[in-house]
Design a protein around this motif. Structure first.
Motif, PDB file in Angstrom:
ATOM      1  N   ALA A   8      -1.996 -10.626   8.478  1.00  0.00           N
ATOM      2  CA  ALA A   8      -2.288 -11.325   9.738  1.00  0.00           C
ATOM      3  C   ALA A   8      -2.059 -10.408  10.937  1.00  0.00           C
ATOM      4  N   THR A   9      -0.954  -9.626  10.919  1.00  0.00           N
ATOM      5  CA  THR A   9      -0.589  -8.804  12.084  1.00  0.00           C
ATOM      6  C   THR A   9      -0.799  -7.312  11.855  1.00  0.00           C
ATOM      7  N   LYS A  10      -1.040  -6.905  10.593  1.00  0.00           N
ATOM      8  CA  LYS A  10      -1.139  -5.493  10.199  1.00  0.00           C
ATOM      9  C   LYS A  10       0.183  -4.744  10.424  1.00  0.00           C
ATOM     10  N   GLU A  11       1.273  -5.482  10.643  1.00  0.00           N
ATOM     11  CA  GLU A  11       2.572  -4.853  10.816  1.00  0.00           C
ATOM     12  C   GLU A  11       3.208  -4.557   9.464  1.00  0.00           C
ATOM     13  N   THR A  12       3.987  -3.488   9.427  1.00  0.00           N
ATOM     14  CA  THR A  12       4.735  -3.129   8.238  1.00  0.00           C
ATOM     15  C   THR A  12       6.058  -3.869   8.251  1.00  0.00           C
ATOM     16  N   LEU A  13       6.305  -4.714   7.272  1.00  0.00           N
ATOM     17  CA  LEU A  13       7.546  -5.482   7.203  1.00  0.00           C
ATOM     18  C   LEU A  13       8.672  -4.679   6.581  1.00  0.00           C
ATOM     19  N   VAL A  14       8.339  -3.743   5.707  1.00  0.00           N
ATOM     20  CA  VAL A  14       9.334  -2.839   5.118  1.00  0.00           C
ATOM     21  C   VAL A  14       8.584  -1.666   4.522  1.00  0.00           C
ATOM     22  N   SER A  15       9.204  -0.487   4.550  1.00  0.00           N
ATOM     23  CA  SER A  15       8.591   0.690   3.936  1.00  0.00           C
ATOM     24  C   SER A  15       9.642   1.466   3.158  1.00  0.00           C
TER      25      SER A  15
ATOM     26  N   THR B  55       0.835  -1.191   0.000  1.00  0.00           N
ATOM     27  CA  THR B  55       0.000   0.000   0.000  1.00  0.00           C
ATOM     28  C   THR B  55       0.871   1.242   0.000  1.00  0.00           C
ATOM     29  N   VAL B  56       0.262   2.390  -0.273  1.00  0.00           N
ATOM     30  CA  VAL B  56       0.944   3.679  -0.204  1.00  0.00           C
ATOM     31  C   VAL B  56       0.153   4.555   0.752  1.00  0.00           C
ATOM     32  N   VAL B  57       0.839   5.143   1.744  1.00  0.00           N
ATOM     33  CA  VAL B  57       0.184   5.940   2.783  1.00  0.00           C
ATOM     34  C   VAL B  57       1.001   7.201   3.041  1.00  0.00           C
ATOM     35  N   GLU B  58       0.400   8.146   3.761  1.00  0.00           N
ATOM     36  CA  GLU B  58       1.135   9.341   4.152  1.00  0.00           C
ATOM     37  C   GLU B  58       2.297   8.962   5.068  1.00  0.00           C
ATOM     38  N   LYS B  59       3.385   9.718   4.965  1.00  0.00           N
ATOM     39  CA  LYS B  59       4.557   9.449   5.775  1.00  0.00           C
ATOM     40  C   LYS B  59       4.202   9.507   7.255  1.00  0.00           C
ATOM     41  N   GLY B  60       4.599   8.458   8.007  1.00  0.00           N
ATOM     42  CA  GLY B  60       4.332   8.414   9.433  1.00  0.00           C
ATOM     43  C   GLY B  60       2.957   7.944   9.813  1.00  0.00           C
TER      44      GLY B  60
ATOM     45  N   THR C 237      -2.651   1.367   8.504  1.00  0.00           N
ATOM     46  CA  THR C 237      -3.303   2.341   7.631  1.00  0.00           C
ATOM     47  C   THR C 237      -3.037   1.976   6.179  1.00  0.00           C
ATOM     48  N   HIS C 238      -4.016   2.222   5.317  1.00  0.00           N
ATOM     49  CA  HIS C 238      -3.787   1.985   3.893  1.00  0.00           C
ATOM     50  C   HIS C 238      -4.634   2.937   3.065  1.00  0.00           C
ATOM     51  N   GLN C 239      -4.174   3.216   1.882  1.00  0.00           N
ATOM     52  CA  GLN C 239      -4.971   3.923   0.880  1.00  0.00           C
ATOM     53  C   GLN C 239      -5.133   2.951  -0.284  1.00  0.00           C
ATOM     54  N   ASP C 240      -4.581   3.268  -1.449  1.00  0.00           N
ATOM     55  CA  ASP C 240      -4.632   2.283  -2.523  1.00  0.00           C
ATOM     56  C   ASP C 240      -3.733   1.100  -2.150  1.00  0.00           C
ATOM     57  N   TYR C 241      -4.158  -0.111  -2.467  1.00  0.00           N
ATOM     58  CA  TYR C 241      -3.379  -1.295  -2.121  1.00  0.00           C
ATOM     59  C   TYR C 241      -3.552  -2.356  -3.196  1.00  0.00           C
ATOM     60  N   THR C 242      -2.601  -3.284  -3.237  1.00  0.00           N
ATOM     61  CA  THR C 242      -2.669  -4.436  -4.137  1.00  0.00           C
ATOM     62  C   THR C 242      -2.132  -5.650  -3.398  1.00  0.00           C
ATOM     63  N   TYR C 243      -2.813  -6.791  -3.497  1.00  0.00           N
ATOM     64  CA  TYR C 243      -2.378  -8.005  -2.818  1.00  0.00           C
ATOM     65  C   TYR C 243      -1.094  -8.541  -3.444  1.00  0.00           C
ATOM     66  N   THR C 244      -0.226  -9.061  -2.592  1.00  0.00           N
ATOM     67  CA  THR C 244       1.032  -9.618  -3.091  1.00  0.00           C
ATOM     68  C   THR C 244       0.789 -10.854  -3.944  1.00  0.00           C
ATOM     69  N   ARG C 245      -0.357 -11.519  -3.755  1.00  0.00           N
ATOM     70  CA  ARG C 245      -0.632 -12.703  -4.576  1.00  0.00           C
ATOM     71  C   ARG C 245      -0.688 -12.374  -6.073  1.00  0.00           C
ATOM     72  N   ASN C 246      -0.743 -11.083  -6.402  1.00  0.00           N
ATOM     73  CA  ASN C 246      -0.761 -10.692  -7.809  1.00  0.00           C
ATOM     74  C   ASN C 246       0.628 -10.630  -8.428  1.00  0.00           C
ATOM     75  N   GLY C 247       1.643 -11.003  -7.643  1.00  0.00           N
ATOM     76  CA  GLY C 247       2.973 -11.149  -8.224  1.00  0.00           C
ATOM     77  C   GLY C 247       3.800  -9.883  -8.133  1.00  0.00           C
TER      78      GLY C 247
END
Length: 418
Positions: A139-146, A97-102, A107-117
């Protein structure tokens, strides 16, 4: 801890079909591809486009985390689509997803599932500023990398005529970001942001065509961004009143086509209609589109009575011109000689519907309506010229419509008439 590694390379964005959106990421649902009209009067759609411009080359930044990585552009124009390459666990319904900094976790705005490759596509905000692209564990709603992303301002320009007639189609030349489902619309001057009447998507190219309102007044042509409905550019346009005129017979017969000569704007889907006298605006009855030219024919009503012929504007159903029409029951009359010589010619003056296929004929008495010795179509003119039979005898002169004899007169064919 997330490590930031900047890598400068030229990445050609790859178009992929993805399940994406601005609502809550679903547990199971897969989004499907759709399509919509390229112009209209409803609400401009957020459905996927059926075409896309060739992707531009952009500077890419690779951001590495302990469990995932993102390769993203360093900046993107407001409202544009970006390509994101990623690595990560790709667990059920993980998403980018892409969100405002911080912004807060989850939180999410536009998003795409990773299953789409990988790479996949995201649409960035239409508001310039500093943002983050995030890999989020569903599962956790945690950000793994930004990864950081700067959304830059965009501009647009418009060229349109200063004045057009009510309901007219006119050309608009434009420049602008041409983001997915951006559109050009025409609205009353000072209308609220997001207001629209007729519109055309910018993907139709420049110049494109749009229709003016049918109510005269001051309006604006606007370039509108599809997500936020923000107006990027506007120019004034005046919509002027239009007129029409009608020329037609005062009387006709049921179901008989009425020839109408007209003048008027001939806007898209304007039409000439025959309706009961005093009918509300927008009543269509029998009608023919003005694009058929002038004169045109309109099929007559099926019931005798008082009617009106109207020139109607297609969008507002406003009547620009009208005239009365008396519709009478079907009837016919004949004026013909009572006697004729064999094989001679006779002239028959007639009145009748003059409908397609109607004819005046000489036939034996008691023969069916479709039987005849000679005939002339009513459309060939009045009077009609007929050839008397070569054999003497008792005959009839007939006016025939749809295998029905509407009028007849006796005719004696005799050698004494030679």
């Amino acid at each position: 801890m997330t490590k930031l590694r900047c890598v400068v390379l030229l990445c050609a964005a790859v178009l992929v079909f993805s399940a994406c959106g601005g609502g809550e990421p679903a547990e199971e649902a897969e989004a499907g591809a759709g399509s919509e009209a390229t112009s209209g009067e409803g609400t401009p759609s957020d459905a996927p486009s059926d075409s896309a411009d060739a992707p531009a080359q952009v500077e890419s930044v690779t951001t590495e985390g302990e469990e995932a990585t993102l390769e993203t552009p360093a900046e993107a124009p407001a409202g544009s689509a970006i390509q994101v390459a990623w690595t990560g666990p790709d667990e059920k319904n993980d998403y980018i997803t892409v969100v405002e900094k911080g912004a807060a976790q989850g939180t999410h705005q536009d998003y795409t599932y990773t299953r789409n490759g990988t790479p996949l596509e995201l649409t960035v905000s239409e508001s310039p500023g500093e943002y983050e692209v995030r890999y989020v564990s569903n599962a956790t709603k945690e950000t793994l990398v930004s990864a950081p992303l700067t959304v830059t301002e965009v501009e647009a320009t418009l060229e349109a005529p200063e004045q057009v007639g009510a309901g007219a189609t006119f050309a608009v030349t434009w420049t602008g970001p041409d983001n997915h489902n951006d559109y050009i619309t025409v609205v009353p001057a000072a209308a609220d942001e997001g207001a629209h009447e007729d519109y055309t998507y910018t993907r139709r190219g420049s110049p494109l065509e749009i229709r003016a309102a049918e109510t005269p007044g001051d309006y604006e042509v606007r370039y509108v961004m599809s997500q936020s409905k923000r107006t990027l550019a506007s120019v004034p346009i005046e919509v002027t009143a239009v007129e029409a005129s009608l020329t037609a017979p005062e009387e006709s017969m049921v179901e008989v086509p009425v020839e109408v000569t007209w003048t008027g704007p001939d806007n898209h889907n304007d039409y000439i209609a025959i309706v009961e006298s005093g009918s509300p605006e927008g009543t269509s009855g029998k009608y023919t589109y003005t694009r058929q030219g002038s004169p045109l024919t309109v099929r007559g009503p099926e019931t005798p009575g008082q009617y009106e012929i109207r020139y109607v504007l297609s969008q507002s159903k406003q009547t620009l011109a009208k005239r009365p029409l008396l519709v009478k029951p079907i009837s016919a009359s004949l004026d013909a000689p009572e006697k004729a010589a064999p094989s001679s010619t006779i002239e028959v003056t007639w009145t009748g519907p003059n409908d397609q296929g109607d004819f005046i004929a000489i036939a034996k008495k008691d023969e069916p309506a479709n039987s005849y010795e000679s005939r002339a179509l009513s459309s060939a003119g009045n009077p009609a010229t007929l050839f008397a039979p070569s054999a003497p005898g008792q005959y009839e002169v007939r006016y025939v419509r749809k295998r029905e004899v509407l009028a007849s007169r006796s005719l004696e064919v005799s050698a004494e008439q030679q």
